[in-house]
Design an enzyme around this catalytic site. Structure first.
Site, PDB file in Angstrom:
ATOM      1  N   CYS A  18       1.145 -12.340   2.185  1.00 39.66           N
ATOM      2  CA  CYS A  18      -0.228 -12.738   1.821  1.00 39.66           C
ATOM      3  C   CYS A  18      -0.941 -13.541   2.909  1.00 39.66           C
ATOM      4  N   GLU A  24     -22.553 -10.519 -10.713  1.00 38.21           N
ATOM      5  CA  GLU A  24     -23.502 -10.449 -11.828  1.00 38.21           C
ATOM      6  C   GLU A  24     -23.614  -9.025 -12.378  1.00 38.21           C
ATOM      7  N   LYS A  44      -1.445 -11.782   6.405  1.00 37.79           N
ATOM      8  CA  LYS A  44      -2.263 -10.593   6.089  1.00 37.79           C
ATOM      9  C   LYS A  44      -3.713 -10.988   5.862  1.00 37.79           C
ATOM     10  N   CYS A  92       5.569 -14.239   1.240  1.00 36.78           N
ATOM     11  CA  CYS A  92       4.134 -14.538   1.154  1.00 36.78           C
ATOM     12  C   CYS A  92       3.649 -15.342   2.353  1.00 36.78           C
ATOM     13  N   GLU A 131      -3.831  -2.220   3.693  1.00 32.60           N
ATOM     14  CA  GLU A 131      -4.311  -3.536   4.144  1.00 32.60           C
ATOM     15  C   GLU A 131      -4.107  -3.685   5.653  1.00 32.60           C
ATOM     16  N   TYR A 166      -0.578  -0.656  -0.897  1.00 33.63           N
ATOM     17  CA  TYR A 166      -1.094  -1.975  -0.525  1.00 33.63           C
ATOM     18  C   TYR A 166      -0.894  -2.288   0.967  1.00 33.63           C
ATOM     19  N   HIS A 202     -27.599 -15.109  -9.920  1.00 38.06           N
ATOM     20  CA  HIS A 202     -28.354 -14.242  -9.025  1.00 38.06           C
ATOM     21  C   HIS A 202     -28.610 -14.949  -7.703  1.00 38.06           C
TER      22      HIS A 202
HETATM   23  P1  FAD Z   1      10.275 -13.809  -1.405  1.00 42.62           P
HETATM   24  O1  FAD Z   1       9.027 -14.583  -1.200  1.00 42.62           O
HETATM   25  O2  FAD Z   1      10.411 -12.552  -0.649  1.00 42.62           O
HETATM   26  O3  FAD Z   1      11.491 -14.799  -1.046  1.00 42.62           O
HETATM   27  C1  FAD Z   1      12.824 -14.382  -1.027  1.00 42.62           C
HETATM   28  C2  FAD Z   1      13.598 -15.244  -0.036  1.00 42.62           C
HETATM   29  O4  FAD Z   1      14.999 -15.077  -0.265  1.00 42.62           O
HETATM   30  C3  FAD Z   1      13.346 -14.833   1.409  1.00 42.62           C
HETATM   31  O5  FAD Z   1      13.163 -15.982   2.219  1.00 42.62           O
HETATM   32  C4  FAD Z   1      14.630 -14.111   1.802  1.00 42.62           C
HETATM   33  O6  FAD Z   1      14.868 -14.135   3.176  1.00 42.62           O
HETATM   34  C5  FAD Z   1      15.651 -14.908   0.998  1.00 42.62           C
HETATM   35  N1  FAD Z   1      16.912 -14.220   0.746  1.00 42.62           N
HETATM   36  C6  FAD Z   1      17.120 -12.914   0.427  1.00 42.62           C
HETATM   37  N2  FAD Z   1      18.429 -12.692   0.218  1.00 42.62           N
HETATM   38  C7  FAD Z   1      19.065 -13.876   0.404  1.00 42.62           C
HETATM   39  C8  FAD Z   1      20.419 -14.287   0.320  1.00 42.62           C
HETATM   40  N3  FAD Z   1      21.380 -13.448  -0.053  1.00 42.62           N
HETATM   41  N4  FAD Z   1      20.726 -15.576   0.610  1.00 42.62           N
HETATM   42  C9  FAD Z   1      19.764 -16.455   0.961  1.00 42.62           C
HETATM   43  N5  FAD Z   1      18.458 -16.127   1.037  1.00 42.62           N
HETATM   44  C10 FAD Z   1      18.119 -14.852   0.754  1.00 42.62           C
HETATM   45  N6  FAD Z   1       1.279 -10.967  -3.088  1.00 42.62           N
HETATM   46  C11 FAD Z   1       0.120 -11.497  -3.528  1.00 42.62           C
HETATM   47  O7  FAD Z   1       0.093 -12.085  -4.604  1.00 42.62           O
HETATM   48  N7  FAD Z   1      -1.023 -11.421  -2.778  1.00 42.62           N
HETATM   49  C12 FAD Z   1      -1.056 -10.822  -1.579  1.00 42.62           C
HETATM   50  O8  FAD Z   1      -2.098 -10.769  -0.934  1.00 42.62           O
HETATM   51  C13 FAD Z   1       0.152 -10.259  -1.077  1.00 42.62           C
HETATM   52  N8  FAD Z   1       0.174  -9.690   0.138  1.00 42.62           N
HETATM   53  C14 FAD Z   1       1.336  -9.192   0.617  1.00 42.62           C
HETATM   54  C15 FAD Z   1       1.331  -8.607   1.878  1.00 42.62           C
HETATM   55  C16 FAD Z   1       2.475  -8.074   2.397  1.00 42.62           C
HETATM   56  C17 FAD Z   1       2.459  -7.473   3.776  1.00 42.62           C
HETATM   57  C18 FAD Z   1       3.683  -8.127   1.633  1.00 42.62           C
HETATM   58  C19 FAD Z   1       4.945  -7.567   2.194  1.00 42.62           C
HETATM   59  C20 FAD Z   1       3.710  -8.718   0.385  1.00 42.62           C
HETATM   60  C21 FAD Z   1       2.527  -9.244  -0.142  1.00 42.62           C
HETATM   61  N9  FAD Z   1       2.483  -9.835  -1.406  1.00 42.62           N
HETATM   62  C22 FAD Z   1       1.314 -10.344  -1.883  1.00 42.62           C
HETATM   63  C23 FAD Z   1       3.697  -9.922  -2.256  1.00 42.62           C
HETATM   64  C24 FAD Z   1       4.339 -11.330  -2.219  1.00 42.62           C
HETATM   65  O9  FAD Z   1       4.570 -11.717  -0.888  1.00 42.62           O
HETATM   66  C25 FAD Z   1       5.644 -11.312  -3.008  1.00 42.62           C
HETATM   67  O10 FAD Z   1       5.378 -10.843  -4.316  1.00 42.62           O
HETATM   68  C26 FAD Z   1       6.300 -12.689  -3.121  1.00 42.62           C
HETATM   69  O11 FAD Z   1       6.547 -13.247  -1.869  1.00 42.62           O
HETATM   70  C27 FAD Z   1       7.611 -12.559  -3.897  1.00 42.62           C
HETATM   71  O12 FAD Z   1       8.253 -13.796  -3.990  1.00 42.62           O
HETATM   72  P2  FAD Z   1       9.823 -13.885  -4.285  1.00 42.62           P
HETATM   73  O13 FAD Z   1      10.104 -15.328  -4.548  1.00 42.62           O
HETATM   74  O14 FAD Z   1      10.229 -12.889  -5.285  1.00 42.62           O
HETATM   75  O15 FAD Z   1      10.521 -13.438  -2.914  1.00 42.62           O
HETATM   76  P1  NAP Z   2       4.657   0.624  -2.557  1.00 43.62           P
HETATM   77  O1  NAP Z   2       3.636   0.138  -3.507  1.00 43.62           O
HETATM   78  O2  NAP Z   2       6.013   0.865  -3.074  1.00 43.62           O
HETATM   79  O3  NAP Z   2       4.124   2.008  -1.895  1.00 43.62           O
HETATM   80  C1  NAP Z   2       4.869   2.768  -1.001  1.00 43.62           C
HETATM   81  C2  NAP Z   2       3.981   3.772  -0.263  1.00 43.62           C
HETATM   82  O4  NAP Z   2       4.739   4.442   0.724  1.00 43.62           O
HETATM   83  C3  NAP Z   2       3.392   4.844  -1.144  1.00 43.62           C
HETATM   84  O5  NAP Z   2       2.123   5.175  -0.675  1.00 43.62           O
HETATM   85  C4  NAP Z   2       4.380   6.010  -0.966  1.00 43.62           C
HETATM   86  O6  NAP Z   2       3.806   7.280  -1.162  1.00 43.62           O
HETATM   87  C5  NAP Z   2       4.714   5.855   0.498  1.00 43.62           C
HETATM   88  N1  NAP Z   2       6.020   6.418   0.842  1.00 43.62           N
HETATM   89  C6  NAP Z   2       7.207   6.123   0.289  1.00 43.62           C
HETATM   90  N2  NAP Z   2       8.200   6.807   0.907  1.00 43.62           N
HETATM   91  C7  NAP Z   2       7.609   7.547   1.876  1.00 43.62           C
HETATM   92  C8  NAP Z   2       8.097   8.448   2.857  1.00 43.62           C
HETATM   93  N3  NAP Z   2       9.387   8.708   2.952  1.00 43.62           N
HETATM   94  N4  NAP Z   2       7.229   9.009   3.694  1.00 43.62           N
HETATM   95  C9  NAP Z   2       5.907   8.740   3.600  1.00 43.62           C
HETATM   96  N5  NAP Z   2       5.385   7.897   2.700  1.00 43.62           N
HETATM   97  C10 NAP Z   2       6.222   7.306   1.843  1.00 43.62           C
HETATM   98  O7  NAP Z   2       4.825  -0.359  -1.329  1.00 43.62           O
HETATM   99  P2  NAP Z   2       4.076  -1.490  -0.525  1.00 43.62           P
HETATM  100  O8  NAP Z   2       2.718  -1.107  -0.088  1.00 43.62           O
HETATM  101  O9  NAP Z   2       5.047  -1.869   0.518  1.00 43.62           O
HETATM  102  O10 NAP Z   2       3.929  -2.715  -1.528  1.00 43.62           O
HETATM  103  C11 NAP Z   2       5.068  -3.352  -2.087  1.00 43.62           C
HETATM  104  C12 NAP Z   2       4.643  -4.384  -3.105  1.00 43.62           C
HETATM  105  O11 NAP Z   2       4.147  -5.553  -2.423  1.00 43.62           O
HETATM  106  C13 NAP Z   2       3.509  -3.899  -3.998  1.00 43.62           C
HETATM  107  O12 NAP Z   2       4.041  -3.379  -5.197  1.00 43.62           O
HETATM  108  C14 NAP Z   2       2.702  -5.145  -4.233  1.00 43.62           C
HETATM  109  O13 NAP Z   2       2.911  -5.701  -5.520  1.00 43.62           O
HETATM  110  C15 NAP Z   2       3.099  -6.155  -3.164  1.00 43.62           C
HETATM  111  N6  NAP Z   2       1.888  -6.398  -2.322  1.00 43.62           N
HETATM  112  C16 NAP Z   2       0.801  -7.021  -2.839  1.00 43.62           C
HETATM  113  C17 NAP Z   2      -0.343  -7.181  -2.080  1.00 43.62           C
HETATM  114  C18 NAP Z   2      -1.584  -7.825  -2.658  1.00 43.62           C
HETATM  115  O14 NAP Z   2      -1.511  -8.460  -3.674  1.00 43.62           O
HETATM  116  N7  NAP Z   2      -2.739  -7.673  -2.025  1.00 43.62           N
HETATM  117  C19 NAP Z   2      -0.373  -6.728  -0.783  1.00 43.62           C
HETATM  118  C20 NAP Z   2       0.742  -6.090  -0.267  1.00 43.62           C
HETATM  119  C21 NAP Z   2       1.873  -5.923  -1.057  1.00 43.62           C
HETATM  120  P3  NAP Z   2       3.843   8.051  -2.588  1.00 43.62           P
HETATM  121  O15 NAP Z   2       2.655   7.559  -3.348  1.00 43.62           O
HETATM  122  O16 NAP Z   2       3.747   9.474  -2.194  1.00 43.62           O
HETATM  123  O17 NAP Z   2       5.147   7.724  -3.246  1.00 43.62           O
END
Ligand code: FAD
Ligand code: NAP
Length: 597
Positions: free
Chosen positions: A167, A577, A170, A162, A307, A303, A572
């Protein structure tokens, strides 16, 4: 014992209670008439374990005891059970611990033979929340976190996805893009400035990276302040209660703990086609890219893809999104398509029903992408400066040594199935956040699950994380916020005849003077006719969707009905609303356009 009222008395009472806890293997604070207390006392009798009991209703200052116990443990009710100085909780917790074997472990004093009460693997949203809460409840806690660099070599600090690659960067880049639209609008509102307005990628990236750096530092300080031991190393199980932690220099250290929480999150998936890891980037690299990406192909349509594609286009970059099937799978498709149409109208190109076949480097910064139509097999060839792969994320569970701890993983997706208390099949190992099977992958969900888990494990609490009606927002250029069911899912679950859909287009006042996006914003609610027209789906496409959706998310938690929305007086002039004045049902086919103010 005299009643205790003043501050000195309070601390005296606290040490008296602590003394009881410290000097008895089993200490139960009970009430003589309470059936739950009787159950617990019976259990210890059956187990032939001596337990010291204080009946709070039979002593003078029982109420003060109860208040102090609440302060010390977060648990208000009795029985309040302590074993070998550890607060176990109430009746349910004690019976559950007996069932899963952890009671016997606590009674044997086994937890004392470990280095830590709790080791949390992963210092992201969930892991940090869980470890800090457990330490606050008096436990000896370690967090082990390590970022494996991307194939391009990008890496970052403490805090997980995040903060570093999700998050936070982004939303800040999305904000950068929104400012461009705001500048165009500004001229219509009379602001005069030079025609040539440029965006400097490097200035934006460094400002955002610096902010992230300050957050990384803040997390380290917070762990230190809470007495959580932070170890920057890669963890893997070598035994059910033992991990190996390997640091950057390859040094291996072994640690043991009574309990573990897995919170390792996910990392971007690659395509498995020639050239993907060599030449493409993922969102993990994008936020740290030292140069403007230039003409970009985004592969994927969820997503992350929409985004990132959205904000890049908002910065004036030429963006094409390659879509394999549909936009935002799992979301309301009507909403997803409207968000996509808006992107298309604002310059994002969509290459629909194509998959990538190979990526080649023509020269540094010039990539050739070959794709194939999933419909006709037709070949696409295009040149881009950057290819961003956003095709989903894989759970970081494959190199955790989970087989050594006998933790079950879904072999198809690497996700971990857990009980409704986030317990894996191994009683002393729990899991939270993105690695969970069938749960939301969102920061606030991981945080809530982590915090509540620690309170249940060490604070005697019983509250579980509620994964239902979680509000979320997709930060596409026109933002999409939702809570509850998609239209497709609502009709599937309740039947067409039982779902009333109210909807409306709207034109935010702020868009009127600049004359843009007339009637492009859209609001929709789904109501269950079988349950008092309760709102079971909330959908909003418009500005500030996160801010709007948060409040309606709370309303849905409280079970809001259509009647209640109707009697709520709107604010408003706002976008939100619209939900207090929705009259047109989808079935009626009535006009959607908002007329007047
Ligand atoms: P993470 O935050 O991924 O933390 C896991 C940590 O464990 C990492 O630091 C990793 O390096 C570490 N780790 C992994 N394996 C090991 C190991 N074996 N030993 C030691 N450390 C390890 N969510 C929202 O709510 N709003 C958003 O707008 C949003 N935007 C997103 C945009 C993008 C581009 C992405 C990719 C995700 C977004 N998300 C968003 C999703 C959100 O970031 C995740 O749901 C959240 O960070 C998950 O938290 P977590 O604690 O499960 O894992
Ligand atoms: P995702 O929800 O798993 O979607 C994967 C996308 O990639 C789908 O559109 C899928 O298409 C496509 N795809 C998969 N394999 C492919 C291939 N081989 N060739 C072409 N297209 C392919 O993944 P994500 O966008 O990475 O998000 C991951 C998670 O992060 C989400 O579930 C979300 O909870 C979290 N997240 C949250 C936010 C937020 O809160 N704003 C923002 C970003 C991420 P198909 O539909 O055809 O399978």
């Amino acid at each position: 014992m005299p009643p205790v009222e003043n501050a000195g008395g309070k601390s005296e009472l606290k040490s008296r209670i602590q003394g009881l806890i410290d000097s008895n293997q089993v200490m139960v604070f009970s009430k003589s008439y309470c059936p739950f207390c009787i159950k617990v006392k019976d259990l210890f009798r059956e187990l032939k374990v001596d337990c010291n009991v204080v009946e709070l209703d039979l002593i003078d200052d029982g109420t003060n005891y109860q208040e102090m116990l609440l302060e010390m443990t977060g648990q208000k009710t009795v029985p309040s059970v302590f074993i070998n100085k550890t607060h176990l909780g109430g009746c349910d917790k004690t019976l559950q611990a007996h069932k899963d074997g952890s009671l016997q472990q606590l009674l044997s004093g086994e937890s004392e033979k470990y280095d830590y009460d709790l080791i949390v693997i992963g210092g992201g949203s969930g892991g940090l929340a869980c470890s800090k809460e457990a330490a606050k409840l008096g436990k000896k806690v370690m967090v082990v976190d390590y970022v494996v660099p991307t194939p391009k070599g990008t890496t970052w600090g403490l805090g997980g996805t995040c903060v570093n690659v999700g998050c936070i960067p982004k939303k800040l880049m999305h904000q950068t893009a929104l400012l461009s639209t705001a500048m165009q609008d500004a001229r219509k509102f009379g602001w005069e400035f030079d025609e040539a307005v440029k965006h400097n990628w490097d200035t934006m990236r460094s400002a955002i990276n610096n902010y992230i750096g300050s957050l990384n530092w803040g997390y380290r300080v917070a762990l230190r302040d809470k007495d959580v031991n932070y170890v920057n190393a890669y963890a893997e199980f070598v035994e059910p209660h033992k991990i190996k932690a390997t640091n950057k220099k390859g040094k291996e250290t072994f640690y043991t703990a009574a309990k573990f929480v897995l919170a390792t999150g996910e990392r971007p998936r690659y395509l498995g086609v020639p050239g993907d890891k060599e030449y493409c980037i993922t969102s993990d690299d994008l936020f740290y890219l030292p140069h403007c990406p230039g003409k970009t192909l985004v592969i994927g349509a969820s997503y992350v893809a929409l985004e990132c594609g959205g904000f890049l286009a908002g910065l004036g970059i030429d963006v094409t999104v390659m879509v394999r099937s549909i936009l935002l799978r799992g979301f309301d498709q009507d909403m997803a398509n409207r968000a996509g149409e808006h992107m298309e109208e604002h310059g994002v190109k969509f290459l629909r029903k194509y998959i990538p076949v190979k990526i080649e480097e023509l020269e540094a910064g010039r990539l050739k992408v070959t794709g194939k139509s999933t419909d006709t097999g037709e070949i696409f060839e295009g040149e881009f400066n950057t290819v961003l792969i956003a095709v989903g994320r894989d759970a970081c569970t494959d190199k955790l040594g989970l087989d050594k701890a006998e933790v079950k993983v879904n072999p198809k997706n690497g996700k971990i199935p857990v009980s409704d208390e986030e317990q894996t099949n191994v009683p002393h190992i729990y899991a939270i956040g993105d690695i969970l099977e069938g749960k939301w992958e969102l920061t606030p969900v991981a945080i809530q699950a982590g915090k509540l888990l620690a309170r249940r494990l060490y604070g005697g609490a019983t509250l579980k994380c509620d994964y239902v009606n979680v509000p979320t927002t997709v930060f596409t250029p026109l933002e999409y916020g939702c809570c509850g069911l998609s239209e497709e899912r609502a009709l599937e679950l309740y039947g067409q005849e039982n779902v009333e859909i109210y909807h409306s287009l709207f034109w935010p006042l702020e868009f009127t003077v600049p004359g843009r996006d007339n009637n492009k914003c859209y609001a929709k609610i789904l109501c269950n006719k079988l349950d008092n027209d309760r709102v079971i789906g909330f959908h909003y496409l418009g500005p500030n969707a996160g801010e709007v959706t948060q409040g309606f998310g709370i309303a849905m938690k409280c079970g809001v009905t259509k009647d209640q929305l109707d009697v709520t007086i709107g604010i408003h002039p706002t976008c939100a609303e619209i939900f207090t004045t929705m009259e047109v049902t989808k079935k009626s086919g009535g006009s959607l356009a908002m007329s007047g103010c």
